[in-house]
Design an enzyme around this catalytic site. Sequence first.
Site, PDB file in Angstrom:
ATOM      1  N   ILE A 106      45.648  70.666 122.780  1.00 31.24           N
ATOM      2  CA  ILE A 106      44.137  70.495 123.058  1.00 31.24           C
ATOM      3  C   ILE A 106      43.738  71.657 123.977  1.00 31.24           C
ATOM      4  O   ILE A 106      42.572  71.518 124.336  1.00 31.24           O
ATOM      5  CB  ILE A 106      43.964  68.948 123.370  1.00 31.24           C
ATOM      6  CG1 ILE A 106      44.657  68.702 124.620  1.00 31.24           C
ATOM      7  CG2 ILE A 106      44.193  67.997 122.064  1.00 31.24           C
ATOM      8  CD1 ILE A 106      44.259  67.334 125.026  1.00 31.24           C
ATOM      9  N   GLY A 107      44.504  72.194 124.442  1.00 35.16           N
ATOM     10  CA  GLY A 107      44.060  73.376 125.442  1.00 35.16           C
ATOM     11  C   GLY A 107      45.293  74.154 126.215  1.00 35.16           C
ATOM     12  O   GLY A 107      46.656  73.760 126.034  1.00 35.16           O
TER      13      GLY A 107
ATOM     14  N   GLY B 162      46.168  77.190 129.432  1.00 38.56           N
ATOM     15  CA  GLY B 162      45.576  78.240 130.537  1.00 38.56           C
ATOM     16  C   GLY B 162      46.688  78.722 131.263  1.00 38.56           C
ATOM     17  O   GLY B 162      47.616  78.932 130.628  1.00 38.56           O
TER      18      GLY B 162
ATOM     19  N   GLY C 207      49.863  76.644 131.397  1.00 45.85           N
ATOM     20  CA  GLY C 207      50.714  76.104 130.627  1.00 45.85           C
ATOM     21  C   GLY C 207      49.870  75.502 129.176  1.00 45.85           C
ATOM     22  O   GLY C 207      48.637  76.024 129.318  1.00 45.85           O
TER      23      GLY C 207
ATOM     24  N   VAL D  56      48.365  72.239 126.978  1.00 45.71           N
ATOM     25  CA  VAL D  56      48.155  70.869 127.181  1.00 45.71           C
ATOM     26  C   VAL D  56      48.381  70.043 125.463  1.00 45.71           C
ATOM     27  O   VAL D  56      47.388  70.694 124.839  1.00 45.71           O
ATOM     28  CB  VAL D  56      46.811  70.431 127.659  1.00 45.71           C
ATOM     29  CG1 VAL D  56      46.628  68.783 127.905  1.00 45.71           C
ATOM     30  CG2 VAL D  56      46.923  71.137 129.169  1.00 45.71           C
TER      31      VAL D  56
ATOM     32  N   LYS E 151      51.063  68.213 129.895  1.00 47.20           N
ATOM     33  CA  LYS E 151      50.818  69.563 130.178  1.00 47.20           C
ATOM     34  C   LYS E 151      52.484  70.075 130.322  1.00 47.20           C
ATOM     35  O   LYS E 151      53.342  69.548 131.023  1.00 47.20           O
ATOM     36  CB  LYS E 151      50.237  69.478 131.416  1.00 47.20           C
ATOM     37  CG  LYS E 151      49.908  71.063 132.187  1.00 47.20           C
ATOM     38  CD  LYS E 151      48.918  71.213 133.026  1.00 47.20           C
ATOM     39  CE  LYS E 151      49.523  70.471 134.599  1.00 47.20           C
ATOM     40  NZ  LYS E 151      48.460  71.093 135.459  1.00 47.20           N
TER      41      LYS E 151
ATOM     42  N   ASP F  48      41.225  73.450 144.368  1.00 48.09           N
ATOM     43  CA  ASP F  48      40.889  74.091 142.928  1.00 48.09           C
ATOM     44  C   ASP F  48      39.963  73.118 142.498  1.00 48.09           C
ATOM     45  O   ASP F  48      40.222  73.003 141.294  1.00 48.09           O
ATOM     46  CB  ASP F  48      42.094  74.348 142.107  1.00 48.09           C
ATOM     47  CG  ASP F  48      41.900  75.335 141.273  1.00 48.09           C
ATOM     48  OD1 ASP F  48      40.541  76.047 141.073  1.00 48.09           O
ATOM     49  OD2 ASP F  48      42.372  75.408 139.987  1.00 48.09           O
TER      50      ASP F  48
END
Length: 1011
Positions: A698-699, A701, A704, A706, A720, A829
Amino acid sequence: MTIPIIQSCMRLRCHFFLILFFFLDHTASQSQLYDQEHAVLLNTKQHLKNPSLLSHWTSTSSHCTWPEITCTNDSVTSLTLSNLNITLTIPPFVCDLTNLNHLDFSFNFIPGDFPTPLYNCSKLEYLDLSRNNFDGMVPNDIDKLGANLQYLNLSSTNFAGGVPPSVGKLKQLRELKLQYCLLNGTVAAEIDDLSNLEYLDLSSNFMFPEWKLPWNLTKFTRLKVLYLYSTNLVGEIPENIGDMVALEKVDMSKNNLTGGVPSGLFMLKNLTALYLYANGLSGEIPSVVEALNLVDLDLGRNNLTGKIPDGFGKLQQLSWLSLSLNRLSGVIPKSLGTLPALKDFRVFFNMLSGTLPPDFGRYSKLQTFLIASNNLTGKLPENLCYNRVLLNLTIYDNNLSGELPESLGNCSGLLDLKIQNNEFSGNIPSGIWTFLNLSNFMVSHNKFTGVLPERLPWNVSRFEIGYNQFSGGIPRGVSSWTNLVVFDASKNYFNGSIPQELTALPRLTTLLLDQNQLTGQLPSDVISWKSLVNLNLSQNQLSGHIPNAIGQLPALNQLDLSENEFSGQIPYLPPTITNLNLSFNQLSGRIPSEYENSVYASSFLGNSGLCADTPTLNLTLCNSSPQRTSKGSSWSTGLIIILVVVALLLALLASFLFIIFHRKRKQASGNSWKFISFQRLNFTEFSIVSSMTEQNVIGSGGCGTVYRVDVDDLGYVAVKRIRNNRNLDQKLESSFHAEVRILGNIRHTNIVRLMCCISNEDSMLLVYEYLENHSLDKWLHQNVKPLAVSGAVNKVVLDWPKRLKIAIGVAQGLSYMHHDCSPPVVHRDVKTSNILLDAQFNAKVADFGLARMLNNPGELNTMSSVIGSFGYIAPEYVQTTRVSEKIDVFSFGVVLLELTTGKEANFGDQNSSLSEFAWRHILIGGNVEELLDKDVMEASYLDEMCTVFKLGVMCTATLPATRPSMKEALQILLTLGEPFPYGDKNFGHHYDDIPLLKNSKEDTRLDVDDM
């Protein structure tokens, strides 16, 4: 006779023709000049892409009639193109207007370096280029602007460098304004050659290296205004500053000045304003005071000692006096109480003693009276509110005693009453209970008596009356306190039951009614307490069951119901609770499994009917199965033997299969998985790993990939994966361990919950709760619907109530990290992509890979490098790599700006960001409403959106010290609808030409340091 007459006539005729010739020649020249200037102006309009605001500039109209033009003798002498949204460069031919002496291009968006073609304007006297996007350096040959220049304004631009030596050649210069630039050089000593200078402003050039006053101040005999606010100025203030006899306003605040306050400053007859707050000044305040025209005097936040000079009582014009946050001692001079103009008196956080002057408020329209944290004794002056304009009475942490003056009951405009931690007694003046604007009612830790009236101030947000001697019942009128955030009535003599009306307070975060004499049952309908974080009802006589609705409170973090008479079983409690105390009641039944942890060893004491499945809590062990009788024991024994044999055989078979499976898996993966759980789970590492397939991604970056994994009983979880390989350094592994270390030790409803971590030599897995509505950035900046929204793919607008709810949630999570964790945790962050949303749009802060624990709270921690996302990184972090809680505050401010404007954090050009854009808009006096997201802006939300935008601007202040803490930011969000609460007097008080961020009552400086 005839000849002389003829000759005379001929001479007259020659003179006539000569005059006629010169007249015709002058007329032709004027016509030619007019045509030339007209052409230049029309070309200027064309160069600027024909802005609509110049549509009246036509070839058929006279340019001397245009409002932007001033003509003298039919020639252009002044050109004002201010606030026209110009985004192009200044026309290089503008100096073809040969008689131009006044040029104003302020309040635009003009880019590029300093426009050197202006050097050709030989008659220029006035030049204003402020509030533009100029960058580069202040040119070294700026003296080429000409010897006639009297006014130069380059403020609120991006000019860097220093003040060059050539500026000293502008001998006629009277006003020099360079405030709010990016100057990072030095101020040339040649500046003291400007003997005609009357106004000098270099303030808020936050990147100045440390520098000292390099000038011969005695040369500035005409200087009236000297502003050096926040420029990293160091050293001592020269004693000969008293020779600058024309000085009227001086501001050297927020610097690193040391030494004493020069006595010469208090000898200046024309001085009206002196601001030296937030420095390192020491010693005593000069006792001789002859600056009798002083109106504003601020020496706060220094290291000054000694007494307040008696000479201050001679300052008949004094309106603002701030001496707070020093080490002053002795008594407050009685003469200060009789000053006729005094409106604002601030001496909090000193070591003052004695009694207060009795005439305070009697002879002046006193509005603010802040004397908190001293050693003052005696009674409050009777006439503090004699003129009925008092707005803020903050006198906590003293030894004041007696009853409150009855005149306080007439202060109908009072906003803040903070008198806690004194020795006051008697009843509260009845009029105070009716004040419409009262926001903070804080009277705890005194000896007040009486009962609460049925009707109370409806606008109050903090109602703190704990540790007094109030009695009677809690009035049912509390239902009207819709803005109430904190209700603290601990340790009084309240009796009766807790009224059902108390559950109708949606913003309540803290409810403390412990150590009273309350009886009866808890109201069953507490579901509206969505924001409640702390509930303490201990040491009463409450009875009945604990309501099941408590388990539905999403923010509850601390629950103390100890030392009551509650009975029945413990209901489901929210997993957000970290501090739980149900001891010494009459509870029975089994302890919920999630609380069978040594952390809660003292949470259930003194309940004889409770039992646990494990000995961890030192409670009676629950008998999980009924005892068998001896009847039929002979055949049951045989049955047991058979079952045991079968079980052994099955175990051997299972072990054999497991070994085969494990060997195959080890061959495939090269090693085994390490599984660490942070709560009781019904899945294993194998059910997670086996579901990490491509279709479940689903994602992805920089850290790593997800996955969304479906597990039994829990629905979905988010996984993750941080893959390790030889090409990667240790940063990802450090990120993994940082996240495990931090999330494994903190629990809060607004922080994503880490369930477990799984790792081997190749990969590191973090398993979180799954948030259906994904990240905030998808809602704000991506034109797609998140997965929780079904239907066609298009943009779905996140309405304002949800945005405000998200802002509060994020603030609660960060406030918990900064103020409730030990040691504090800094995220580093914070951004919209790291704010996740559940199905009800509750916000949860995520991705703690960059987070750091501050082992020494209050000190700066230095990182080896700067890591973060453009647009969210605090400027001091970039410059120094030093970490404090304030870098999270800056990033949170950017998130607030995104929520209110709908713009992205990197909005602007390659060198600017949304925070810089917002600050510039404020500084140039722009209307806040112009920037708000039109998709959600409605009249009913406008005030809230403006307040959140202003808070975002405050949080993104360049100086960390001027940003609020997360606790203060959260308080503002929870008390929307009230006047903006920050402020000494105004924001950038010396910038008379900059529109202020206004309080609905008065201008505010938006400075949290003096709160």
